[in-house]
Design a protein around this motif. Structure first.
Motif, PDB file in Angstrom:
ATOM      1  N   SER A  58      48.875  12.928  41.460  1.00 59.07           N
ATOM      2  CA  SER A  58      48.832  13.875  40.418  1.00 59.07           C
ATOM      3  C   SER A  58      48.073  13.579  39.118  1.00 59.07           C
ATOM      4  N   ARG A  59      49.004  12.064  39.020  1.00 60.08           N
ATOM      5  CA  ARG A  59      48.668  11.188  37.246  1.00 60.08           C
ATOM      6  C   ARG A  59      47.331  11.230  37.729  1.00 60.08           C
ATOM      7  N   ASP A  83      42.870   4.698  47.076  1.00 56.09           N
ATOM      8  CA  ASP A  83      45.159   5.239  47.395  1.00 56.09           C
ATOM      9  C   ASP A  83      45.185   4.638  48.617  1.00 56.09           C
ATOM     10  N   ARG A  88      43.736  11.470  50.694  1.00 54.29           N
ATOM     11  CA  ARG A  88      43.706  11.999  49.038  1.00 54.29           C
ATOM     12  C   ARG A  88      43.002  11.408  48.184  1.00 54.29           C
ATOM     13  N   ASP A 124      56.046   4.334  41.141  1.00 58.64           N
ATOM     14  CA  ASP A 124      56.457   3.152  39.953  1.00 58.64           C
ATOM     15  C   ASP A 124      56.506   1.477  40.377  1.00 58.64           C
ATOM     16  N   HIS A 127      52.982  -0.460  40.400  1.00 62.26           N
ATOM     17  CA  HIS A 127      52.587  -1.320  39.560  1.00 62.26           C
ATOM     18  C   HIS A 127      52.370  -2.442  39.138  1.00 62.26           C
ATOM     19  N   TYR A 130      49.939  -4.396  41.629  1.00 62.50           N
ATOM     20  CA  TYR A 130      48.115  -4.070  41.194  1.00 62.50           C
ATOM     21  C   TYR A 130      47.999  -4.337  39.939  1.00 62.50           C
ATOM     22  N   GLU A 144      50.147   3.707  34.365  1.00 62.22           N
ATOM     23  CA  GLU A 144      51.130   4.629  33.479  1.00 62.22           C
ATOM     24  C   GLU A 144      52.775   3.815  33.384  1.00 62.22           C
ATOM     25  N   LYS A 145      53.298   4.566  32.569  1.00 64.54           N
ATOM     26  CA  LYS A 145      54.344   4.707  32.913  1.00 64.54           C
ATOM     27  C   LYS A 145      54.773   4.933  33.547  1.00 64.54           C
ATOM     28  N   TRP A 216      59.068  10.864  46.603  1.00 65.88           N
ATOM     29  CA  TRP A 216      59.239   9.186  46.821  1.00 65.88           C
ATOM     30  C   TRP A 216      60.100   9.256  45.545  1.00 65.88           C
ATOM     31  N   TYR A 294      48.285  17.217  48.890  1.00 64.02           N
ATOM     32  CA  TYR A 294      49.972  16.905  49.258  1.00 64.02           C
ATOM     33  C   TYR A 294      49.059  17.286  50.551  1.00 64.02           C
ATOM     34  N   TYR A 303      53.704  11.388  53.549  1.00 62.65           N
ATOM     35  CA  TYR A 303      53.687  12.050  52.555  1.00 62.65           C
ATOM     36  C   TYR A 303      54.253  14.037  52.355  1.00 62.65           C
TER      37      TYR A 303
HETATM   38  N1  LIG Z   1      52.850   9.233  31.466  1.00 61.78           N
HETATM   39  C1  LIG Z   1      53.003  10.179  32.215  1.00 61.78           C
HETATM   40  O1  LIG Z   1      54.177  11.554  31.309  1.00 61.78           O
HETATM   41  C2  LIG Z   1      53.992  10.531  33.074  1.00 61.78           C
HETATM   42  C3  LIG Z   1      53.538  12.240  34.171  1.00 61.78           C
HETATM   43  C4  LIG Z   1      53.281  12.400  35.569  1.00 61.78           C
HETATM   44  C5  LIG Z   1      53.612  10.158  36.011  1.00 61.78           C
HETATM   45  N2  LIG Z   1      52.918   9.724  35.453  1.00 61.78           N
HETATM   46  C6  LIG Z   1      53.296   8.273  36.450  1.00 61.78           C
HETATM   47  O2  LIG Z   1      51.840   7.825  37.381  1.00 61.78           O
HETATM   48  C7  LIG Z   1      52.108   7.738  38.676  1.00 61.78           C
HETATM   49  C8  LIG Z   1      52.106   7.889  39.007  1.00 61.78           C
HETATM   50  O3  LIG Z   1      53.122   9.403  39.710  1.00 61.78           O
HETATM   51  P1  LIG Z   1      52.878  10.818  40.500  1.00 61.78           P
HETATM   52  O4  LIG Z   1      53.027  11.622  40.046  1.00 61.78           O
HETATM   53  O5  LIG Z   1      50.480  11.210  40.038  1.00 61.78           O
HETATM   54  O6  LIG Z   1      52.415  11.079  41.861  1.00 61.78           O
HETATM   55  P2  LIG Z   1      51.870  11.434  42.868  1.00 61.78           P
HETATM   56  O7  LIG Z   1      53.037  10.991  44.149  1.00 61.78           O
HETATM   57  O8  LIG Z   1      51.393  12.507  42.525  1.00 61.78           O
HETATM   58  O9  LIG Z   1      51.014  10.770  43.627  1.00 61.78           O
HETATM   59  C9  LIG Z   1      50.971   8.891  43.760  1.00 61.78           C
HETATM   60  C10 LIG Z   1      50.078   8.427  44.754  1.00 61.78           C
HETATM   61  O10 LIG Z   1      49.600   7.010  45.198  1.00 61.78           O
HETATM   62  C11 LIG Z   1      49.341   6.990  46.693  1.00 61.78           C
HETATM   63  N3  LIG Z   1      50.418   5.418  46.709  1.00 61.78           N
HETATM   64  C12 LIG Z   1      52.294   5.801  47.208  1.00 61.78           C
HETATM   65  N4  LIG Z   1      52.089   4.446  47.440  1.00 61.78           N
HETATM   66  C13 LIG Z   1      51.013   3.637  46.971  1.00 61.78           C
HETATM   67  C14 LIG Z   1      50.564   2.487  46.621  1.00 61.78           C
HETATM   68  N5  LIG Z   1      51.450   1.153  47.846  1.00 61.78           N
HETATM   69  N6  LIG Z   1      49.535   1.860  46.815  1.00 61.78           N
HETATM   70  C15 LIG Z   1      48.594   2.513  46.510  1.00 61.78           C
HETATM   71  N7  LIG Z   1      48.438   4.095  46.075  1.00 61.78           N
HETATM   72  C16 LIG Z   1      49.638   4.121  46.815  1.00 61.78           C
HETATM   73  C17 LIG Z   1      49.908   8.381  47.293  1.00 61.78           C
HETATM   74  O11 LIG Z   1      49.032   8.770  48.407  1.00 61.78           O
HETATM   75  C18 LIG Z   1      49.559   9.033  46.076  1.00 61.78           C
HETATM   76  O12 LIG Z   1      48.195   9.797  45.926  1.00 61.78           O
HETATM   77  C19 LIG Z   1      53.924   7.007  38.647  1.00 61.78           C
HETATM   78  O13 LIG Z   1      54.316   6.018  37.805  1.00 61.78           O
HETATM   79  C20 LIG Z   1      54.487   7.888  37.671  1.00 61.78           C
HETATM   80  O14 LIG Z   1      55.157   7.585  36.923  1.00 61.78           O
HETATM   81  C21 LIG Z   1      52.650   9.647  34.505  1.00 61.78           C
END
Ligand SMILES: NC(=O)c1ccc[n+]([C@@H]2O[C@H](COP(=O)([O-])OP(=O)(O)OC[C@H]3O[C@@H](n4cnc5c(N)ncnc54)[C@H](O)[C@@H]3O)[C@@H](O)[C@H]2O)c1
Length: 454
Positions: A58-59, A83, A88, A124, A127, A130, A144-145, A216, A294, A303
């Protein structure tokens, strides 16, 4: 350097100038650098940055992703997306006009596409691996945080940055919201004198709060608990507002509603036998974006975005209370409740000359006159001013577009020090990590015993 201004210089500036007062890489692995030996994030505005992104959820897809192609065509050339879910990453690629190459292995992507900068938007706990691998391969990092979910990973990121000479920027978008900025300006200008304490009560409603228990984030090993995953926003803001670093942390936490407490359970909402009786049943099929991102990709990795929030093995907390003492003596109380009928925050700063109060409600079962109220209440004169700033356009009250501009053009003036470096990322993460450790051990944790940033 704009991304690494020291605490002293930032404090001096503020005092003098404010108006009105994959999973295959392991942490620490040594990789030969292949990208240019320049700090890409300090490149001049006219230079185009080769950008790669890992984690196209999503992010990664909706906040960063193809918006960079649309909004920054002269600055960003997205060269690779990675990814672990091949479906995805292909979906994310399909949203671009000029589609970048896609990968399911991070190191292969970096070697093939030679980016200057890597954006990390994976879960998280991944992070650190990578960010470290990217720096060792010669790239700067926009992460990202939260920056990391363990003290060991915080330390490893700090060490890698020192060893490689590369830079990590952490995307604390909350620093860019107008009300956050206004508070920073007030405190820095001495509007309430010396700060003695900060009280923050954060509430997530049953829609937002429950969402973390569906995926997760619900496991400590992935998110470090909501004290790291969610708390990292407010912990960074408080560190930044106070221009101080946490020293000692004590915390309590419990799981009262979700997980094992549920009256019944299933694997996920679709096909669940308890749909009609579950107050938190979520029909993901009505959400087009979630279906594309998803459900249509779940066959590749299993997932389940609408997983049951009453799973027995959920091991994070939904009710949390933290106390922290800062290096400037300020006391900080924080509570996070994610089972609330209100979505919002109440934050108060108590100072020698007055008090700043922020009440911010995003969703609540009545119509308040104002969703957000920022008040400056002073002792002398004994008075109250309502200072609520306008929200900006775009995600998170205008903070998301603002942070993109700020991190992609780091030569733009940054008088408030909004661009967060790795030290800020570590200090925010470690406050949550220490709180979790305190919950687990019953002891007060000292940051100096957990990390060494010398
Ligand atoms: N700053 C903000 O306001 C904000 C808002 C939302 C999310 N975030 C951060 O963004 C990050 C992602 O969150 P999200 O909501 O997009 O989650 P999400 O579940 O939508 O996306 C995570 C993605 O990472 C992939 N993934 C899983 N394990 C992996 C790995 N080992 N290597 C590579 N890819 C992998 C998944 O397949 C998925 O596509 C998190 O760290 C979250 O804290 C920040």
């Amino acid at each position: 350097m704009p991304t690494s201004s020291t605490k002293e210089s930032r404090r001096e500036f503020l005092q003098s100038s404010l108006p009105g007062a994959t999973a295959k890489l392991t942490v620490g692995a040594t990789l030969a650098a292949i990208a240019p030996q320049v700090l890409a994030l300090e490149a001049t505005p006219s230079q185009k940055l080769r950008v790669a992104l890992v984690g196209t959820g999503s992010r990664g897809t909706y906040m960063w992703g193809e918006s960079l192609e649309q909004e920054f065509p002269d600055r960003v050339d997205t060269v690779g997306l990675c990814d672990i879910n091949p479906l995805r990453v292909e979906y994310a690629q399909s949203l671009y006009k000029d589609p970048p190459a896609v990968f399911t292995d991070f190191e292969t992507m970096i070697r093939a596409t030679k980016p200057d900068v890597v954006i990390v938007t994976s879960p998280d706990a991944t992070h650190a691996q990578y960010a470290i691998a990217a720096m060792q391969l010669g790239c700067d990092v926009i992460c990202e945080k939260p920056l990391a979910t363990t003290a060991k990973d915080c330390q490893a990121i700090h060490d890698a940055e020192k060893q490689t000479g590369k830079k990590v920027i952490v995307t604390f978008n909350a620093r860019y919201s107008p009300r956050t900025i206004r508070i920073k300006e007030l405190i820095a200008a001495g509007a309430i004198g010396d700060i003695y304490s900060v009280d923050c009560s954060e509430m997530l409603d049953l829609d937002h709060g429950a969402s973390y228990f569906r995926r997760w984030h619900a496991y400590k090993a992935n998110s470090g608990t909501l004290l790291v995953q969610k708390g990292s926003h407010i912990f960074d803001q408080v560190n930044w507002w106070l221009d101080a670093e946490p020293v000692e942390i004590t915390a309590l936490g419990d799981l009262r509603k979700y997980g094992r407490n549920g009256p019944f359970r299933s694997t996920h909402c679709r096909g669940c036998n308890h749909k009609s009786e579950c107050e938190l049943y979520w029909d993901i099929t009505k959400d087009k974006r979630a279906m594309q991102l998803y459900v249509q990709c779940e066959q590749a990795d299993g997932y389940l975005r609408d997983a049951c929030l009453y799973r027995e093995d959920i091991d994070i907390y939904d009710t949390m209370a933290v106390q922290c003492r800062y290096d400037n003596g300020v006391m900080f109380n924080y509570s996070l409740n994610v089972t609330s009928p209100i979505e919002g925050q109440i934050i108060a700063f108590n100072g020698s000359r007055g008090r700043i109060e922020l009440r911010s409600y995003h969703r609540q079962p009545w119509n308040p006159e104002m969703d957000t109220e920022l008040r400056l209440i002073t002792n002398d004169p004994y008075a109250m001013q309502l200072l609520t700033p306008e929200q900006g356009e775009g995600g998170h009250g205008g903070a998301d577009p603002a942070i993109k501009r700020s991190v992609l053009y780091p030569d733009t003036p940054d008088p408030l020090g909004q661009r967060a470096d790795s030290r800020a990322g570590i200090m925010s993460s470690i406050l949550g990590i220490a709180a979790v450790r305190s919950i687990e051990t019953g002891e007060t944790m000292r940051v100096a015993d957990m990390i060494d940033l010398s």
